[in-house]
Structures are given as structure tokens and as C-alpha cells.
Write an enzyme that holds these catalytic residues in place. Structure first.
Site, short mmCIF file in Angstrom:
data_model
loop_
_atom_site.label_atom_id
_atom_site.label_comp_id
_atom_site.label_asym_id
_atom_site.label_seq_id
_atom_site.Cartn_x
_atom_site.Cartn_y
_atom_site.Cartn_z
N HIS A 135 0.84 -1.21 0.00
CA HIS A 135 0.00 0.00 0.00
C HIS A 135 0.87 1.25 0.00
O HIS A 135 2.06 1.19 0.31
CB HIS A 135 -0.92 0.02 1.22
CG HIS A 135 -2.09 -0.91 1.10
ND1 HIS A 135 -2.01 -2.25 1.38
CD2 HIS A 135 -3.38 -0.67 0.70
CE1 HIS A 135 -3.19 -2.80 1.17
NE2 HIS A 135 -4.05 -1.88 0.76
N LYS A 139 -0.52 4.91 4.56
CA LYS A 139 -1.44 3.98 5.24
C LYS A 139 -1.01 3.81 6.69
O LYS A 139 0.15 3.59 7.00
CB LYS A 139 -1.48 2.63 4.52
CG LYS A 139 -2.49 1.68 5.13
CD LYS A 139 -2.83 0.52 4.21
CE LYS A 139 -3.80 -0.45 4.86
NZ LYS A 139 -5.10 0.13 5.20
P1 NAD Z 1 -7.56 9.32 5.02
O1 NAD Z 1 -6.64 9.51 6.18
O2 NAD Z 1 -7.21 9.92 3.69
O3 NAD Z 1 -9.04 9.82 5.39
C1 NAD Z 1 -9.63 9.68 6.65
C2 NAD Z 1 -10.49 10.90 6.90
O4 NAD Z 1 -11.19 10.72 8.13
C3 NAD Z 1 -9.65 12.19 7.04
O5 NAD Z 1 -10.15 13.21 6.18
C4 NAD Z 1 -9.82 12.55 8.50
O6 NAD Z 1 -9.76 13.96 8.73
C5 NAD Z 1 -11.22 11.98 8.77
N1 NAD Z 1 -11.50 11.91 10.19
C6 NAD Z 1 -10.65 11.70 11.23
N2 NAD Z 1 -11.29 11.84 12.39
C7 NAD Z 1 -12.56 12.14 12.10
C8 NAD Z 1 -13.72 12.42 12.90
N3 NAD Z 1 -13.65 12.44 14.23
N4 NAD Z 1 -14.89 12.67 12.27
C9 NAD Z 1 -14.97 12.68 10.91
N5 NAD Z 1 -13.90 12.46 10.12
C10 NAD Z 1 -12.72 12.19 10.70
O7 NAD Z 1 -7.74 7.73 4.88
P2 NAD Z 1 -8.33 6.90 3.64
O8 NAD Z 1 -7.21 6.39 2.82
O9 NAD Z 1 -9.46 7.65 3.02
O10 NAD Z 1 -8.89 5.63 4.44
C11 NAD Z 1 -9.85 5.77 5.46
C12 NAD Z 1 -10.11 4.40 6.09
O11 NAD Z 1 -10.68 3.52 5.11
C13 NAD Z 1 -8.83 3.70 6.58
O12 NAD Z 1 -9.15 2.94 7.74
C14 NAD Z 1 -8.48 2.78 5.42
O13 NAD Z 1 -7.69 1.68 5.80
C15 NAD Z 1 -9.86 2.36 4.98
N6 NAD Z 1 -9.97 1.89 3.60
C16 NAD Z 1 -10.85 0.89 3.39
C17 NAD Z 1 -11.09 0.43 2.11
C18 NAD Z 1 -12.14 -0.63 1.91
O14 NAD Z 1 -12.44 -1.00 0.76
N7 NAD Z 1 -12.77 -1.10 3.00
C19 NAD Z 1 -10.41 0.98 1.02
C20 NAD Z 1 -9.52 2.02 1.26
C21 NAD Z 1 -9.32 2.48 2.55
#
Ligand code: NAD
Length: 248
Positions: A135, A139
């Protein structure tokens, strides 16, 4: 002008996944009524929606699940890396509402889950199994939720225990590999959206099954599909395999 589509809230809306979800909501028949990120009104935003999608952070997802359970509205959780307590909170919410909780929403990865389950049972114990994931360098959790799910599926197929038998990385004088272990390796670098390979290796031949995601839109489309599916389901904890009809 009135917005058309099913009212949707996205939590983590300014993140990498959140931005992809916001961009694709309308074309999937949703009206984005709340794009919630840090510092925004979580309760107010969730109150306005009919269904919510959470791709935020491990500390946040359990709270979102609690609020959606109170409101009696379906939820899709993509956030990974939840601890036991966090997973228990999702499970508790799923007693009251439909929750689709999946480490990966791509159709390809869910087909990979199905394929490796089959491969492990056909190939048998003569094949060593190793999981390698890669990744992007931002991450936060490792190994990926998808790799952890692959390990769970493979352990189930082999009668192993993920907590005991999954070996994370190898360093030093580790000795010969044992039959009853599954190796797990997390690689980080650049802007890789998500690669997963399961290696099945025996004396004389090797099978490698790989999935590569090249865009987050893949996960976003899947999560939106899951949100549409969740509306009208009975309360329960569902996976993307349920959404895609890949169970059994
Ligand atoms: P990222 O860090 O780019 O985004 C996370 C967002 O959540 C940020 O904008 C952050 O400010 C926000 N956040 C943090 N605290 C918060 C709160 N209290 N209230 C509201 N928002 C808040 O991360 P990402 O790459 O977008 O990934 C997010 C999550 O999804 C991770 O856990 C990642 O592993 C997961 N993910 C899952 C899949 C899937 O298919 N299930 C795919 C990609 C990523």
C-alpha cells in the site's frame, strides 16, 4: 432546487476515500446530505441521512455505529484497523441495524476471497501459504484489513488459528518454516492503492493469486453499492461477499 436521490452521509469526507465517495454519490442515485469530517457536526449530519458510509479512522467508526444504531438507519463501514472493542461496537450496532462491514469493497478482492478459499482446500496441506500486501506510504495500519481477512479465510480453510498461526514478517534466525503457519508481509511505498498476493508454494510448483487496485473509485463504487443493498435488509452484520451474493 430539491436534491434527488437517497439521502446519504459520508464520514471521513475529506479523506482519500471520502473524496472518491462524494464525487460518485450522485451518479449512484444518492443525494449527499452530509459530508462529515473532523470538526464537523457528526450527530447533526447523521440525523439528516437515510444511510451512512464511514471511511474515517478506527477511533471514529464505533461512535458512528452507535449513533446510527440509535437512529435505526443502515450503515456501511470501510474503516479498517479496528481493535477488539471497536469491532464489538460494530457487532452491537448490527443487532439493531443492517451494517455492511468489509475490509475491501472491490468486486475483484471479494472474488479473490472466494478463489483463495477454494484454492486452499483443493491444494491441501502440501502447499505453504504466504500473504503479501503493498500500500501507499500514508497507510496507518498494517497489515491491511484485506490481508487480515485473507488470513482469516485461509486459516478457516486449513483449521488454523489466526492469532496463533499467522507469522508477521520474519527477521533473524527464525528457523525452517513450519507447515502450520501462514506468513504475512506488509510492504509500504509510493502511491500504491492496494495490491494483495497469496502465494501457494509446494515442492515443485507454485500458484500465485494477485489482485491490484489502481483507483479508489473501485472501493467507492462498491461501498455505494453496499449502501444501496443495506437499505431494507434486516439488522445484522454483513460483508461485501453478502452484497455480491458470493456466500456459499
Ligand atoms: P484518510 O486519512 O485519507 O481519510 C480519513 C479521513 O477521516 C480524514 O479526512 C480525516 O480527517 C477523517 N477523520 C478523522 N477523524 C474524524 C472524525 N472524528 N470525524 C470525521 N472524520 C474524521 O484515509 P483513507 O485512505 O481515506 O482511508 C480511510 C479508512 O478507510 C482507513 O481505515 C483505510 O484503511 C480504509 N480503507 C478501506 C477500504 C475498503 O475497501 N474497505 C479501502 C480504502 C481504505
Amino acid at each position: 432546487m430539491a436534491v434527488s436521490g437517497t439521502p446519504l452521509a459520508i464520514v471521513g469526507a475529506r479523506g482519500r476515500m471520502g473524496r472518491a465517495l462524494c464525487a460518485l454519490a450522485a451518479e449512484n442515485g444518492f443525494a449527499l446530505v452530509a459530508a462529515i469530517d473532523q470538526g464537523d457536526d457528526l450527530e447533526g449530519g447523521l440525523a439528516a441521512c437515510e444511510v451512512a458510509i464511514d471511511f474515517s479512522a478506527r477511533e471514529v467508526a464505533p461512535r458512528v455505529a452507535g449513533l446510527m444504531a440509535q437512529a435505526g438507519k443502515p450503515l456501511v463501514v470501510g474503516t479498517t484497523g479496528l481493535d477488539e472493542q471497536g469491532r464489538a461496537a460494530i457487532g452491537a450496532a448490527a443487532k439493531r441495524i443492517p451494517v455492511v462491514f468489509a475490509p475491501n469493497f472491490s468486486v475483484g478482492v471479494n472474488t479473490l476471497f472466494w478463489l483463495v478459499r477454494k484454492a486452499a482446500s483443493v491444494l491441501g496441506e502440501g502447499f505453504d501459504i504466504e500473504i503479501v500486501e503493498m500500500h501507499h506510504n500514508q497507510k496507518k495500519d498494517a497489515p491491511s484489513g484485506t490481508a487480515a481477512r485473507l488470513a482469516e479465510i485461509l486459516c478457516e480453510a486449513r483449521g488454523l488459528d489466526p492469532a496463533r498461526d499467522v507469522r508477521h514478517g520474519r527477521e533473524g534466525l527464525v528457523g525452517a518454516r513450519t507447515r502450520g503457519e501462514i506468513g504475512m508481509h506488509a510492504v509500504r511505498g509510493g502511491d500504491v492503492v492496494g495490491d494483495h498476493t497469496v502465494h501457494f508454494a509446494s515442492a515443485g510448483e507454485r500458484l500465485e493469486v494477485t489482485h491490484r487496485a489502481s483507483t479508489r473509485e473501485t472501493f467507492a463504487h462498491g461501498a455505494l453499492r453496499a449502501a444501496r443493498w443495506a437499505i431494507g435488509q434486516r439488522p445484522g452484520l454483513y460483508s461485501m461477499e453478502d452484497v455480491l451474493g458470493l456466500r456459499g
